[in-house]
Enzyme design. Structure first.
Site, PDB file in Angstrom:
ATOM      1  CG  HIS A 141     -29.997 -12.235  40.025  1.00 40.62           C
ATOM      2  ND1 HIS A 141     -29.642 -13.136  39.041  1.00 40.62           N
ATOM      3  CD2 HIS A 141     -29.480 -11.044  39.651  1.00 40.62           C
ATOM      4  CE1 HIS A 141     -28.916 -12.514  38.129  1.00 40.62           C
ATOM      5  NE2 HIS A 141     -28.793 -11.241  38.482  1.00 40.62           N
ATOM      6  NE  ARG A 169     -71.350 -24.493  35.873  1.00 37.54           N
ATOM      7  CZ  ARG A 169     -71.020 -25.540  36.608  1.00 37.54           C
ATOM      8  NH1 ARG A 169     -71.169 -25.491  37.907  1.00 37.54           N
ATOM      9  NH2 ARG A 169     -70.535 -26.616  36.073  1.00 37.54           N
ATOM     10  N   GLY A 208     -68.859 -30.874  42.151  1.00 37.63           N
ATOM     11  CA  GLY A 208     -68.787 -32.251  42.655  1.00 37.63           C
ATOM     12  C   GLY A 208     -68.467 -32.364  44.133  1.00 37.63           C
ATOM     13  CE1 TYR A 244     -42.637   6.251  35.028  1.00 42.15           C
ATOM     14  CE2 TYR A 244     -43.150   8.598  35.105  1.00 42.15           C
ATOM     15  CZ  TYR A 244     -42.257   7.550  35.309  1.00 42.15           C
ATOM     16  OH  TYR A 244     -41.005   7.787  35.791  1.00 42.15           O
ATOM     17  CG  ASN A 255     -37.542  -3.448  42.746  1.00 44.36           C
ATOM     18  OD1 ASN A 255     -38.718  -3.767  42.792  1.00 44.36           O
ATOM     19  ND2 ASN A 255     -36.851  -3.412  41.629  1.00 44.36           N
ATOM     20  CE  LYS A 258     -76.997 -27.401  40.247  1.00 43.53           C
ATOM     21  NZ  LYS A 258     -76.700 -28.789  40.125  1.00 43.53           N
ATOM     22  NE  ARG A 288     -32.942  -2.184  37.383  1.00 40.36           N
ATOM     23  CZ  ARG A 288     -34.177  -2.688  37.317  1.00 40.36           C
ATOM     24  NH1 ARG A 288     -34.647  -3.126  36.172  1.00 40.36           N
ATOM     25  NH2 ARG A 288     -34.924  -2.766  38.412  1.00 40.36           N
ATOM     26  CB  CYS A 347     -38.912   2.568  37.484  1.00 39.85           C
ATOM     27  SG  CYS A 347     -37.702   3.056  38.711  1.00 39.85           S
ATOM     28  CG  MET A 383     -71.339 -29.516  48.980  1.00 40.93           C
ATOM     29  SD  MET A 383     -72.098 -27.975  49.409  1.00 40.93           S
ATOM     30  CE  MET A 383     -72.316 -27.224  47.851  1.00 40.93           C
ATOM     31  CB  SER A 419     -38.635   7.294  38.937  1.00 40.86           C
ATOM     32  OG  SER A 419     -38.979   5.969  38.631  1.00 40.86           O
ATOM     33  NE  ARG A 445     -80.931 -31.840  39.630  1.00 43.95           N
ATOM     34  CZ  ARG A 445     -80.241 -32.453  38.670  1.00 43.95           C
ATOM     35  NH1 ARG A 445     -78.978 -32.195  38.485  1.00 43.95           N
ATOM     36  NH2 ARG A 445     -80.829 -33.320  37.887  1.00 43.95           N
TER      37      ARG A 445
END
Ligand code: PEP
Ligand code: MG
Length: 886
Positions: free
Chosen positions: A454, A336, A102, A860, A776, A23, A562, A840, A104, A772, A93
């Site tokens: 899953h 702001r 709100g 990629y 996972n 502020k 897949r 992937c 403070m 690749s 303020r």
């Protein structure tokens, strides 16, 4: 030299946010822009930190500097603080570096006392003067003396009732005078102290209270929840009071310089005539739309529009402003950067480029990946969500909104969806057996499981909204119902699930459905992101429909098809027949006669969609027994049949299946006969797949389609595995092309999913033309954690407790798995400089992980089609963040 604890607005600017708070620095900036800001100054955050660490002692010289600054204010305003003839009134303020709305404290109208109130009554009106005084006593009592605000509100209600007024705006001068006296009595009774008549004492206590409010419980809780550091402290702004409540040519309001919901370029906000700022937000009176100010106070309106324009041109950002009009004169109290919805964020960014306020790169940086997510999935109307109470909350596993009737099993989901019913599949958790139900359902809700369980992974891939890990619901499969927050929801009842927030509602929530192609601004912004990014974005797609979607979303190739997913649903029975074949000859016959034509058709569909772009097809990966019924189910069914004396042909067949299932049983299927190991043990399956890929590619080429098939061998750990399998498969590829008289570019490569593969990547690259990263599995194998088990049992707890900084299946573990990726990239390219390298795993669509892949020099990332636009933006951010580090 003495430290400077106090900065006049003329001495500050917007870059001094750390020292002056948000502020304070922006009041200074506005003031220096020549905008109408009431004179004032800011006490620094350093002063607050020093005060707090000294146990509530003002730093040396601070008070003297405040006194001098107040004198200067007096000069500017031709008033004096404590001067009974020309009293100066100020507000005190809070204002920290980061906005803590709100949390403070603030005290207004300091400088009023029994003497100056009379002067003010003569200068304005008695009603206004006494209203201002009672506000001061109330705020002082609440903020400084810590009295419960309800005590004041009770007195206020009595005053309103006593005067027969509709609200506090209708109270008379005498009413406010009486209320002030009652407030002072309350103070005396509750604290034993008089309301201080000395303005300097008021000021000192108010500054202390604002400093102290940094450590108020709600402020501490808010900082914890939002990650704001504890050690910043708050600045204190002391500002000359201006009054919006001295008549009908005065008022107060809040506004955004553009519409924060839609991004439309017009002032958006509210105001009240004859009111102070807190009246606009308190709801005591219904505020007016800002555009009506044009009629009520045209000069102030014109000035406000001009100021809004100046602020936007200066900050080059949409602003959220607070203002007061005193007797027709506009005063700015705050500015702001404004918070906005996803749609507004994109529109504002694109419009500001067109208006030449910002560069394209800045526009790209201002839109967050989460914004794109929100824009692409149908979502619930935000206002409706705010008005409704969810019955449960789980993990926001796959974004979007879904409404439907509850079903508890996949078969029912499929049956009911076939009758055009919209259903939500509710399961304790899902398994591959549920996929047909998930495909049929509008959304998925599970009691257990994490954000990469899953259910979550499949739902994201399918683009279905999904809430997982909703532990507060209790599913009763026997009675086909679930309970949540005291509500019992039976099968067939309607629920709404919000995959973006994880919320579940027991009613039909209104939705808004966006359409990618129709979102012109989003398309423009993503096209700019494309010119910035280096990483290509490919997609994981298993069907022609998914491939088409991926392409529409901007995918530059398919990074993972897949193939085992092609044997799900209606085809599972045919695939089971192959697994259960009595010998290798029958196995081969089913492969060639039944499965080969099916796969060929799938690949033709995918190649057609991806004309001209690379398509990586992964050979069959999971253990075969995943496609057979579970052992426990078979045993139970056989037992029941025996008990009924039903031991006919079905019984014998099931027994045969049980024998095979027992034979294939593995203690650790994740580490078992899967990936290339399965290919090495049963090469017929892989051979059939390669034949299907190349026959499809030949057929497409003959039809004028440009194909770039890349065959991917999964779960390699040793170069010899590739040496054994790859030549056999290449031979098939060559023989198909030779037989059909067609040639095209193709590649054979491997997934890097095992630490050993990463460690020996230089050797693997002797055989593989591309890598690749299956992050996972690579994460599972590096951590030695079985993902689905861990997310159910302990992983989320670890993240919650801070034992792990993040779920490593969501965001790549840079120090562990990331190092393996880096090593494999470097070693692989040492052997083969033109090695194509991508990722992937699920991480390919995660913005934080995309930053890491960019840094590691991958070519990629590949992710679910729905995440392609997010990845396009995140890949651009990775470049821009590199250019301007935080
Ligand atoms: C991986 O392991 O990252 C991968 C993409 O393979 P899947 O998820 O099918 O095991
Ligand atoms: Mg894998």
């Amino acid at each position: 030299m003495d430290e400077k604890w106090v900065y006049h607005f003329e001495d500050g600017n917007t870059r001094m946010r750390d020292l002056l708070g948000g502020k304070g620095c922006d009041l200074a900036e506005m003031s220096n822009l020549g905008l109408p800001v009431p004179p004032g100054f800011t006490i620094t955050t350093r002063a607050c930190r020093r005060y707090l660490s000294a146990g509530g002692v003002f730093p040396e010289q601070m008070w003297a500097q405040i006194v001098a600054a107040m004198a200067a204010l007096g000069k500017k305003t031709r008033r004096g603080f404590g001067n009974p003839a020309q009293p100066l009134l100020v507000s005190v303020r809070s204002g920290a570096k980061f906005s803590m709305p709100g949390m403070m404290d603030t005290v207004l109208n300091l400088g009023l006392n029994d003497e100056t109130v009379a002067v003010m009554a003569r200068a304005t009106t008695p009603r206004h003067a006494w209203d201002a005084y009672r506000r001061l006593v109330q705020m002082f009592g609440n903020v400084v003396l810590k009295l419960d605000n309800a005590l004041f509100e009770n007195i206020l209600s009595e005053t309103i009732a006593g005067e027969g007024a509709a609200c506090d705006a209708d109270i008379s001068a005498a009413g406010w005078e009486r209320t002030t006296a009652q407030f002072k009595t309350l103070l005396r009774k509750e604290t034993g102290q008089e309301f201080p008549q000395d303005p300097w004492q008021q000021l000192e206590l108010a500054v202390r209270a604002v400093f102290d409010s940094w450590n108020a419980k709600r402020a501490v809780d808010y900082r914890r929840a939002t990650g704001i550091p504890e050690n910043l402290g708050t600045a204190v702004n002391i500002v000359t009071m201006v009054f919006g409540n001295i008549g009908w040519d005065s008022g107060s309001g809040v506004a955004f310089t553009r519409n924060p919901s839609t991004g439309e370029k017009s002032l958006f906000g509210e105001y009240l005539l004859n009111a102070q700022g807190e009246d606009v937000v308190s709801g005591a009176r219904t505020p007016q739309k800002i555009e009506t100010l044009k009629d009520s106070l045209p000069r102030a309106w014109e000035e406000l529009v001009a100021v809004a324009g100046t602020l936007e041109r200066h900050y080059r950002e949409m602003q959220d402003i607070e203002f007061t009009i005193e007797s027709g004169k506009l005063w700015m109290l705050q500015t702001r950067n404004g918070k906005r919805t996803a749609a507004a964020a994109v529109k504002i960014a694109v419009d500001m480029v067109r208006e030449q306020l910002i560069e394209k790169e800045t526009a790209v940086k201002r839109v967050m990946p989460a914004h794109i997510d929100q824009m692409l999935h149908p979502h619930f109307d935000e206002a409706a969500c705010q008005a409704a109470t969810p019955i449960a909350r789980g993990l926001n596993a796959s974004p979007g909104a879904a409404i439907g009737t509850v079903v508890f099993d996949a078969d029912s989901a499929k049956e009911q969806a076939a009758e055009s019913a919209a259903v939500i599949l509710v399961r304790p958790e899902t398994t591959p057996d549920d996929v047909h139900g998930m495909i049929a359902a509008k959304g998925i809700l599970t009691q257990h499981g994490g954000a990469t369980s899953h259910a979550a992974v499949v739902a994201r891939q399918l683009g279905k909204p999904c809430v997982t890990g909703c532990e507060s619901i209790r599913i009763d499969m026997q009675h086909r119902c679930f309970t949540a927050n005291g509500r019992r929801i039976r099968e067939g009842e309607i629920i709404s699930i919000n995959g973006t927030t994880g919320e579940v509602y027991d009613c039909e929530m209104p939705t808004v459905a966006p359409h990618f192609e129709d979102q012109a601004d989003l398309q423009t912004l993503l096209a700019w992101a494309d010119t910035v990014r280096r990483l290509e974005v490919w997609a994981n797609a298993d069907t022609p429909e998914q491939a088409a979607l991926a392409r529409r979303y901007g995918a530059q190739g398919i990074g993972l098809c897949r193939t085992e997913h092609m044997f799900l649903g209606d085809r599972t029975a045919q695939f089971q027949a192959a697994i259960l074949a009595k010998d290798e000859t029958e196995f081969q016959t089913i492969l060639n006669d039944v499965l080969l034509p099916l796969q060929r058709e799938d690949f033709i569909g995918i190649f057609n969609e991806m004309d001209g772009l690379p398509v990586i097809v992964r050979l069959f990966d999971p253990p075969l027994h995943e496609f057979l019924p579970a052992r426990e189910v078979l045993v139970r069914e056989l037992g029941a049949m025996e008990a009924r004396g039903d031991t006919g042909t079905t019984y014998s067949r099931k027994q045969k299946i049980l024998e095979i299932v027992n034979d294939m049983h593995e203690c650790n299927p994740m580490l078992g006969l899967r990936g290339c190991r399965l290919g090495l043990m049963r090469p017929a399956l892989n051979r059939m797949q390669v034949r299907a890929i190349f026959e499809a590619a030949c057929a497409c080429t003959r039809n004028g389609i440009t194909v770039h098939p890349e065959v991917m061998i999964p779960l390699t750990s040793h170069r010899n595995e590739l040496i054994h399998i790859q030549p056999l498969l290449k031979e098939i590829a060559e023989s198909v092309m030779a037989a059909q008289g067609v040639r095209f570019r193709y590649k054979f490569g491997t997934m890097i999913e095992l630490p050993r593969a990463a460690l020996t990547a230089d050797e693997l690259a002797q055989e593989a033309a591309f890598f690749s990263f299956g992050t996972n599995d690579l994460t599972q194998m590096t951590y030695g954690i079985s993902r689905d088990d861990a997310e159910r049992k302990f992983l989320l707890h670890f993240v919650e407790k801070g034992i792990l900084p993040e779920n490593p299946f969501q965001t790549l573990d840079a120090q562990g798995v990331g190092v393996l990726v880096e090593m494999a990239v470097v070693k692989g390219r040492q052997t083969r400089p033109d090695l194509e390298v991508g990722v992937c795993g699920e991480h390919g669509g995660d913005p934080k992980s995309i930053h890491i892949f960019h840094r590691l020099g991958l070519d990629y990332v590949s992710c679910s089609p729905y995440r392609v636009p997010v990845a396009r933006l995140a890949a651009a951010h990775a470049v821009l963040d590199e250019a301007t580090p935080l």
